[in-house]
Write a protein that holds these residues in place. Structure first.
Motif, PDB file in Angstrom:
ATOM      1  N   ASP A 150      53.058  17.533   7.164  1.00  0.00           N
ATOM      2  CA  ASP A 150      53.082  18.315   8.407  1.00  0.00           C
ATOM      3  C   ASP A 150      54.014  17.650   9.414  1.00  0.00           C
ATOM      4  O   ASP A 150      54.370  16.471   9.287  1.00  0.00           O
ATOM      5  CB  ASP A 150      51.673  18.458   8.990  1.00  0.00           C
ATOM      6  N   SER A 151      54.400  18.419  10.416  1.00  0.00           N
ATOM      7  CA  SER A 151      55.385  17.931  11.392  1.00  0.00           C
ATOM      8  C   SER A 151      54.818  16.819  12.269  1.00  0.00           C
ATOM      9  O   SER A 151      55.562  15.930  12.706  1.00  0.00           O
ATOM     10  CB  SER A 151      55.889  19.087  12.260  1.00  0.00           C
ATOM     11  N   GLU A 152      53.515  16.827  12.538  1.00  0.00           N
ATOM     12  CA  GLU A 152      52.925  15.785  13.379  1.00  0.00           C
ATOM     13  C   GLU A 152      53.032  14.417  12.699  1.00  0.00           C
ATOM     14  O   GLU A 152      53.414  13.422  13.326  1.00  0.00           O
ATOM     15  CB  GLU A 152      51.468  16.108  13.688  1.00  0.00           C
TER      16      GLU A 152
ATOM     17  N   THR B 142      55.797  18.439  19.994  1.00  0.00           N
ATOM     18  CA  THR B 142      54.909  18.112  18.873  1.00  0.00           C
ATOM     19  C   THR B 142      53.502  18.646  19.118  1.00  0.00           C
ATOM     20  O   THR B 142      52.853  19.184  18.214  1.00  0.00           O
ATOM     21  CB  THR B 142      54.847  16.584  18.664  1.00  0.00           C
ATOM     22  N   GLU B 143      53.047  18.518  20.350  1.00  0.00           N
ATOM     23  CA  GLU B 143      51.694  18.975  20.708  1.00  0.00           C
ATOM     24  C   GLU B 143      51.587  20.503  20.642  1.00  0.00           C
ATOM     25  O   GLU B 143      50.573  21.050  20.209  1.00  0.00           O
ATOM     26  CB  GLU B 143      51.360  18.482  22.122  1.00  0.00           C
ATOM     27  N   GLN B 144      52.642  21.206  21.047  1.00  0.00           N
ATOM     28  CA  GLN B 144      52.600  22.663  21.106  1.00  0.00           C
ATOM     29  C   GLN B 144      52.862  23.337  19.761  1.00  0.00           C
ATOM     30  O   GLN B 144      52.492  24.495  19.555  1.00  0.00           O
ATOM     31  CB  GLN B 144      53.636  23.172  22.120  1.00  0.00           C
ATOM     32  N   THR B 145      53.528  22.620  18.851  1.00  0.00           N
ATOM     33  CA  THR B 145      53.988  23.234  17.597  1.00  0.00           C
ATOM     34  C   THR B 145      52.889  23.938  16.783  1.00  0.00           C
ATOM     35  O   THR B 145      53.066  25.094  16.397  1.00  0.00           O
ATOM     36  CB  THR B 145      54.705  22.193  16.725  1.00  0.00           C
ATOM     37  N   PRO B 146      51.745  23.297  16.500  1.00  0.00           N
ATOM     38  CA  PRO B 146      50.737  23.976  15.672  1.00  0.00           C
ATOM     39  C   PRO B 146      50.294  25.322  16.246  1.00  0.00           C
ATOM     40  O   PRO B 146      50.141  26.297  15.499  1.00  0.00           O
ATOM     41  CB  PRO B 146      49.577  22.977  15.637  1.00  0.00           C
TER      42      PRO B 146
END
Length: 356
Positions: free
Chosen positions: A126-128, A281-285
């Motif tokens: 995952d991106s995180e 990063t925080e907003q992506t999901p």
């Protein structure tokens, strides 16, 4: 005493010389402090993309506003390739014509071949996790590769994984055989899909919709946001959640210009870039989840998730990319990077297990 007046002149010269010297010692540092704190540093930031209109555009604009409002910077932003495409921009930053650029790794490989390490697919789930790896380990590994080319690596963002969309269902590597996939002009992407039996076709981003509409290509790979902004749901029926690569942007600055800035300037510039990366990063999901739902439920695209067997087949594509990068920067460098990534992944899994 005939020449008493000459003695007075000599004494006067000595005193004036001492006074001048003393004035320079006192005034010069004050003058330099004035220059450094009261005169904002001009920064030209250029990109071939469009950050302002992206889903994270408000965050990006907020960071620029903070830099300008600080009084430390006077920032000018040039988007949409106004100052050139990626290959031109990285050269312009290297020679100091432009201060800062943001671009994908493939645009930098002509100057920094090691940037291709960021194009290795399926490193993290995952991106995180990918972003945390870059923040904690990846950046330190890559910084010297940029420094030796006269560049300062300010940050790397990894978000919005790329997925395959197609006009026919894809359940296995067998279904990829002969599939014409539009790709960006990126040799690592080409090697990836060729190794899996597909036929990658580099096509300009602005021609993507028409290429799918008229059948020049059958598929394409991009993050979900592109499927919405480019209305790909009108010409594609399936989303295959390959998640092969995140959308990576690398932020670099001319090293000489960086060295000329004060520590205060350097700290603020890096802090704003890291703030942008952190908030993205925080907003992506949430954004990705909303886009997936909108594309499937509102626009009727069918979502296909690769099963375990398909996922194992896809890993052959990663090895092909790794083998190519070894020919460009050396086997040792690549193996060190992969070992670092694998160690970080194992550490992350151990941390997760302890918290469960």
């Amino acid at each position: 005493m005939k020449y008493w007046w000459m003695s007075l002149i000599l004494v006067g010269l000595c005193l004036s010389g001492c006074t001048a010297k003393r004035k320079v010692e006192i005034i010069e540092p004050t003058f330099m402090e004035e220059i450094q704190t009261e005169c904002p540093v001009y920064l030209s930031i250029a990109t071939a993309g469009n950050f302002s209109d992206a889903p994270y555009g408000k965050v990006f604009q907020s960071c620029l506003d903070d830099l300008n409002a600080s009084g430390l910077f006077d920032v000018s932003l040039y988007e949409n390739g106004i100052m050139g495409e990626d290959a031109q921009l990285i050269r312009a930053v290297q020679n100091g014509t432009i201060s800062v650029t943001m671009m994908s790794p493939s645009g930098q490989t002509t100057v920094v071949p090691g940037a291709s390490l960021l194009d290795i697919p399926w490193l993290f789930p995952d991106s995180e996790t990918y972003q945390n790896f870059l923040n904690e380990s990846g950046m330190r590994f890559l910084e010297p590769l940029y420094a030796e080319k006269g560049l300062v690596l300010l940050g790397i963002s990894a978000h919005d994984y790329r997925y395959l969309t197609s006009n026919r269902p894809i359940y296995s590597v067998e279904d990829l055989q002969g599939l014409k996939i539009r790709i960006q002009d990126n040799i690592c992407h080409r090697i990836l899909w060729e190794s899996l039996g597909a036929e990658p076709v580099p096509i300009d981003f602005h021609e993507l919709y028409m290429a799918l509409y008229n059948g020049t290509v059958d598929a394409q790979e991009n993050p979900y946001v592109v499927a919405k902004s480019k209305r790909l749901y009108e010409v594609q029926d399936y989303i295959v959640e390959t998640g092969h690569l995140p959308t990576v942007y690398v932020y670099v600055m001319n090293q000489e210009q960086w060295n000329q800035m004060t520590a205060e300037h350097q700290e603020m510039l890096k802090a704003e870039i890291q703030r942008y990366i952190s908030e993205v990063t925080e907003q992506t999901p949430k954004i990705v989840g909303e886009l997936r739902q909108w594309l499937t439920e509102t626009k009727g695209m069918t979502l296909l998730t690769p099963d375990e067997a398909f996922q194992k087949e896809l890993l052959a594509g990663r090895q092909a990319v790794v083998d190519y990068i070894k020919t460009q920067i050396g086997e040792t460098e690549v193996e060190l990077y992969l070992s670092l990534a694998d160690s970080y992944l194992q550490l992350t899994r151990a941390r997760t297990a302890r918290t469960e």
